[in-house]
Design a protein around this motif. Structure first.
Motif: not given
Ligand code: FRU
Length: 521
Positions: A57-58, A235, A318, A322
């Motif tokens: 992810n991020d 973020c 990204w 979600w």
């Molecule tokens: C954002 C997030 C962040 C967290 C991460 C966990 O997509 O929820 O806030 O640090 O992903 O994977």
């Protein structure tokens, strides 16, 4: 190179003092990942970054140092769905071609490694390196899986990011009990001679100051009543941008997990002033501004320490949401990043706004170009007959004239022989761009995927520019010089290998270029 580098790293990982819980077998499992080295899966992005395998992810820890753009990312090496987070790692010299490196940070007894940033500690304020050989410092969130408490921690590297040592007095910023307390983005603020951390704290951001990245003092809070609160704040980023003249403003990016303009996750921004202590919003608290009106650009932040002679502010997001990120129909890996984008401050009648465009480095991907000479179109034109292409990796750069005279707008469809399509269009009456992915192929995995996203046009000019980038499973649109941006995923049964422009009864003047793009892998 890969097996050797990976094996080498597996040995080094076991020396990491911070990884108290890490056993030898966990280390090697994380290090010897299954490889989809061909990147040949039909949905696999060909010119976007995606991990070799498993869940991502991020983007995290983006920092430029000694000719390399580092990209770390939220990574779970054991599955294609989210799990105990690590920091995956890759580097690039041109923001386009990426070299995968071994996992940089593994979870340990303090928790999973959530999102964060990295900086070059040029003045060696931490003492982890020297002024001649400044260390790289990663600032990240620990998420404790049992207590769910989140704290901020640091790790350092003195070998150009190849090996990381966690600080032995972590966490550097404890948590007094705030549930969502994460994603530190750090930068050096020269006027106040200190490091600044911006942190997401549930429904606002916290700003903290530090002289050495190890001890932090609270400075202020922002945002409890500003902008969009449809989801938890995540973020954040904070940086200065100059307009084309002498003025500059501070831009704050805040992602929200749900409640975005197209549904689900999205990234908003604020414009204002930052004096080393407080951020002041230039516009009203009700003002909502979004970096992207598609559904698939989340948790994006910008690179630290880009060469001052270069001076660009470069963003990466990204490319997912979600709502369905863990369910998209890819097999050996999940998720890709957006194209890297340069952020630009520009003036509108309502004040400053932020535009973004692909960094110019991506132009090197253009391998074959067809010129679209100025044409008057009406009705429906099968462009793929006039402008055939061997590739389905495409970049359209188009200029449409007199868009206000069509009485309809236009729609550009990318289709396959199964009549699946993704389309980008502009509706003149509502003055909105849209991306329609209702018939774009597989959307069975989530009710939230299929749909049409809309974005109000900002420019009032009769000429409209479009920069469109189509990869195997994504479209990115930068309209009117990046003042309106839309990013969307799609999963067709067969590649979209024909394109049609529809412009209603009125004629539409079009010219530009269609580029075929090469793969980066
Ligand atoms: C954002 C997030 C962040 C967290 C991460 C966990 O997509 O929820 O806030 O640090 O992903 O994977």
């Amino acid at each position: 190179f890969f097996p050797v580098a990976v094996a080498f790293c597996a040995v080094l990982f076991s020396c990491d003092e911070g990884n108290e819980q890490e056993t030898e077998s966990e280390v090697s499992r994380a290090a010897f990942l299954p490889v989809d080295s061909t990147y040949a899966n039909p949905y696999r992005p060909q010119f976007h970054f995606s991990p070799r395998s498993q869940w991502m992810n991020d983007p995290n820890g983006m920092v430029y140092f000694q000719g390399e753009y580092h990209l770390f990312y939220q990574y779970y090496p054991d599955s294609t769905v989210w799990g105990p987070m690590h920091w995956g790692h890759a580097v690039s010299r041109d923001l386009v071609h990426w070299e995968h490196l071994p996992i940089a940070l593994n979870p340990d007894s303090l928790g999973y490694i959530f999102s964060g940033s990295a900086v070059v500690d040029w003045k060696n304020t931490t003492g982890f390196g020297s002024v001649n050989e400044p260390p790289l410092i990663a600032i990240y969130t620990y998420h404790h899986p049992e207590t769910t408490l989140q704290t901020q921690a640091i790790a350092y590297s003195t070998d150009r990011g190849r090996n990381w040592t966690k600080y032995d007095h972590n966490p550097v910023l404890p948590n007094s009990g705030i549930k969502d307390f994460r994603d530190p983005k750090v930068f050096w603020h020269e006027p106040s001679s200190q490091w600044i951390m911006i942190l997401a704290e549930a429904s606002q951001v916290g700003l903290y100051g530090s002289l050495d990245l190890k001890s932090w003092e609270p400075l202020s809070k922002f945002g409890q009543y500003d902008g969009n609160h449809g989801g938890v704040w995540e973020c954040p980023d904070l940086f200065q941008l100059s307009d084309a003249g002498v003025n500059s403003r501070w831009v704050m990016i805040v992602s929200i997990g749900s409640g975005g303009p197209a549904g689900g996750s999205a990234s908003q921004y604020f414009i204002g002033d930052f004096d080393g202590k407080e951020f002041r919003n230039d516009y009203g608290a009700d003002q909502e501004m979004w970096l992207d009106y598609g559904k698939d650009n989340y948790a994006g932040v910008t690179w630290s320490d880009v060469d001052p002679n270069d001076g660009r502010r470069i963003f990466l997001g990204w490319m997912s949401n979600w709502q369905y990120a863990t369910k998209v129909p890819t097999e050996s890996w999940r998720s890709a990043m957006t194209l890297p984008r340069e952020m630009v401050l520009y003036q509108t009648r309502e004040g400053y706004r932020v535009a973004s465009r692909p960094v110019q480095e991506v132009y090197q991907l253009r391998i074959d170009t067809t010129v679209v000479n100025s044409k008057l179109l009406s009705g429906s034109a099968d462009w793929s007959e006039v402008y055939p292409s061997d590739s389905t990796l495409l970049n359209f750069e188009l200029t449409l004239s007199d868009v206000s005279n069509t009485g309809f707008g236009w729609e550009l469809l990318f289709e396959n022989e199964l009549e699946e399509y993704i389309s980008l269009g502009f509706d003149q009456e509502s003055n909105q761009f849209f991306i329609d992915r209702t018939e774009s192929g597989d959307h069975s995995f989530s009710e939230d995927f299929s749909g049409i996203q809309y974005a109000k046009r900002i420019s009032g000019q009769s000429q409209m520019s479009l920069s469109i980038w189509i990869d195997r499973s994504s479209i990115e649109v930068f309209a009117d010089n990046g003042t309106v941006v839309m990013t969307d995923l799609f999963f067709p049964t067969l590649p979209f290998d024909r394109w049609t422009l529809e412009s209603g009864d009125q004629s539409l003047a079009v010219e530009g270029r269609i580029h075929q793009l090469s793969s980066i892998w």
